[in-house]
Design a protein around this motif. Structure first.
Motif, PDB file in Angstrom:
ATOM      1  N   THR A 121      -2.245  14.613  45.245  1.00 44.95           N
ATOM      2  CA  THR A 121      -1.955  14.587  43.811  1.00 44.95           C
ATOM      3  C   THR A 121      -3.222  14.794  42.997  1.00 44.95           C
ATOM      4  N   LEU A 125      -2.194   7.356  37.480  1.00 50.05           N
ATOM      5  CA  LEU A 125      -1.114   7.957  38.267  1.00 50.05           C
ATOM      6  C   LEU A 125      -0.902   7.102  39.507  1.00 50.05           C
ATOM      7  N   LEU A 168       4.465  15.224  39.400  1.00 50.67           N
ATOM      8  CA  LEU A 168       3.469  14.294  38.874  1.00 50.67           C
ATOM      9  C   LEU A 168       2.228  14.991  38.306  1.00 50.67           C
ATOM     10  N   LEU A 192       1.829   7.010  34.776  1.00 51.16           N
ATOM     11  CA  LEU A 192       2.903   7.803  35.366  1.00 51.16           C
ATOM     12  C   LEU A 192       3.067   7.378  36.813  1.00 51.16           C
ATOM     13  N   THR A 193       4.288   7.067  37.216  1.00 52.99           N
ATOM     14  CA  THR A 193       4.549   6.699  38.598  1.00 52.99           C
ATOM     15  C   THR A 193       5.694   7.526  39.148  1.00 52.99           C
ATOM     16  N   THR A 217       1.246   7.095  43.076  1.00 45.84           N
ATOM     17  CA  THR A 217       2.081   7.783  44.055  1.00 45.84           C
ATOM     18  C   THR A 217       2.877   6.731  44.845  1.00 45.84           C
ATOM     19  N   VAL A 231      -6.111   7.679  40.158  1.00 50.68           N
ATOM     20  CA  VAL A 231      -4.941   7.936  40.997  1.00 50.68           C
ATOM     21  C   VAL A 231      -4.907   6.916  42.118  1.00 50.68           C
ATOM     22  N   ALA A 235       1.198  14.846  34.335  1.00 48.28           N
ATOM     23  CA  ALA A 235      -0.086  14.283  33.927  1.00 48.28           C
ATOM     24  C   ALA A 235      -0.855  15.266  33.059  1.00 48.28           C
ATOM     25  N   LYS A 281      -1.925  10.336  47.384  1.00 49.55           N
ATOM     26  CA  LYS A 281      -2.778  10.274  46.194  1.00 49.55           C
ATOM     27  C   LYS A 281      -3.881  11.322  46.228  1.00 49.55           C
TER      28      LYS A 281
END
Length: 295
Positions: A62, A161, A226, A195-196, A163, A53, A230, A59
């Motif tokens: 997340t 990922l 998010l 994934l953004t 952020t 991440v 994920a 972050k």
């Protein structure tokens, strides 16, 4: 008293073995020293799969939110607020002092010169050792600074990922939003998945170019969605059992919209190291009922 607690004394001594000042001049420009460090530690990262991440803001939150959805997952985050042990978790459990001591002693026995490595590099290896010992199936690992040359990026991961990317640590990461984005984009795994959240156009352009360069699939999800996106990807890809996913949120995190009562007044504890992040926090407080005169 600390003097009468032998475990605490050993824990503090273990901290002294791995904690050292952070100097910008020591920031790496290659992952090879970190990969070599992992090899000398016995490649503990081979015992589990991981998710990396990165980002400028959000972050840590997340990472916590994703780990909460994955029963038995390990979680490595930074920085800590109250205790260095906050960086290492499985579920809601922090690494114990005894386990921390054991991991530090084991790592230092394998290194001829621990002082040659940064606190974050040593902590990343320590996390990998502990996760391997705990036989976690998957670990969520938060990048410390940047991404491309960050110690966490030396740990192979099946998913990245990202952020929101904003101006931060500009002197260390190149001075421009585009250069900062280039560093963050470095965590995109070759042939993997990223994934953004929606990003500013210059940032998105760099993420798309990096994904194309390494033949990775890139998708966009909102910041709130998010962690769930994920978790769904991990389940659909067979990395975790879909039936075991939870919708659980992590316990309240210290320093994240944390409210305390002090002298019969309510105080909110939070912060941000980017101007946009500070503006969002201000707006949240205003919308929550605080007057601008209070901010």
């Amino acid at each position: 008293m600390a003097e009468s607690d032998p475990v605490l004394q050993r824990y503090l001594a273990a901290l002294d073995q791995i904690v050292r000042p952070v100097r910008a001049a020591d920031l790496p420009a290659t992952l090879e020293p970190m990969r070599d460090l992992l090899r000398r530690a016995g490649d503990p990262q081979a015992g589990f799969i991981s998710v990396a991440v990165a980002g400028s803001v959000g972050k840590g939150t997340t990472a916590h939110r994703l780990a909460a959805r994955l029963p038995g997952a390990g979680l490595f985050t930074s920085p800590h607020l109250h205790s260095f042990r906050e960086r290492f978790r499985t579920g809601d459990t922090l690494i114990s002092r005894e386990a921390f001591i054991e991991q530090v002693e084991r790592l230092c026995r394998r290194l001829s010169n621990p002082d040659a490595h940064s606190t974050f590099e040593l902590a990343t290896v320590l996390a990998c050792q502990w996760f391997a010992d705990r036989r976690v199936p998957l670990a969520v690992m938060e990048v410390g600074l940047g991404g491309r040359f960050d110690a966490v990026n030396a740990v192979p991961h099946v998913l990245a990922l990202i952020t929101p990317i904003e101006m931060e640590h500009a002197a260390m990461l190149g001075g421009t939003l585009e250069r900062i984005a280039w560093h963050k984009a470095g965590i995109i795994p070759a042939g993997g998945f990223v994934l953004t959240v929606p990003q500013a156009e210059p940032v998105m352009r760099i993420l798309q170019a990096e994904a194309a360069r390494v033949d990775a699939r890139l998708e966009v999800a909102s910041f709130e969605d998010l962690p769930a996106a994920a978790a769904d990807f991990l389940a659909q890809s067979g990395w975790v059992n879909a039936d075991e996913l939870t919708g659980r949120e992590p316990l309240p995190l210290p320093g994240r919209l944390e409210s305390i009562s002090l002298n019969e007044s309510l105080w909110m504890i939070d912060g941000s190291h980017t101007s946009l992040g500070a503006a969002r926090l201000r707006d949240w407080l205003v919308n929550a009922g605080a007057s601008r005169a209070d901010l």
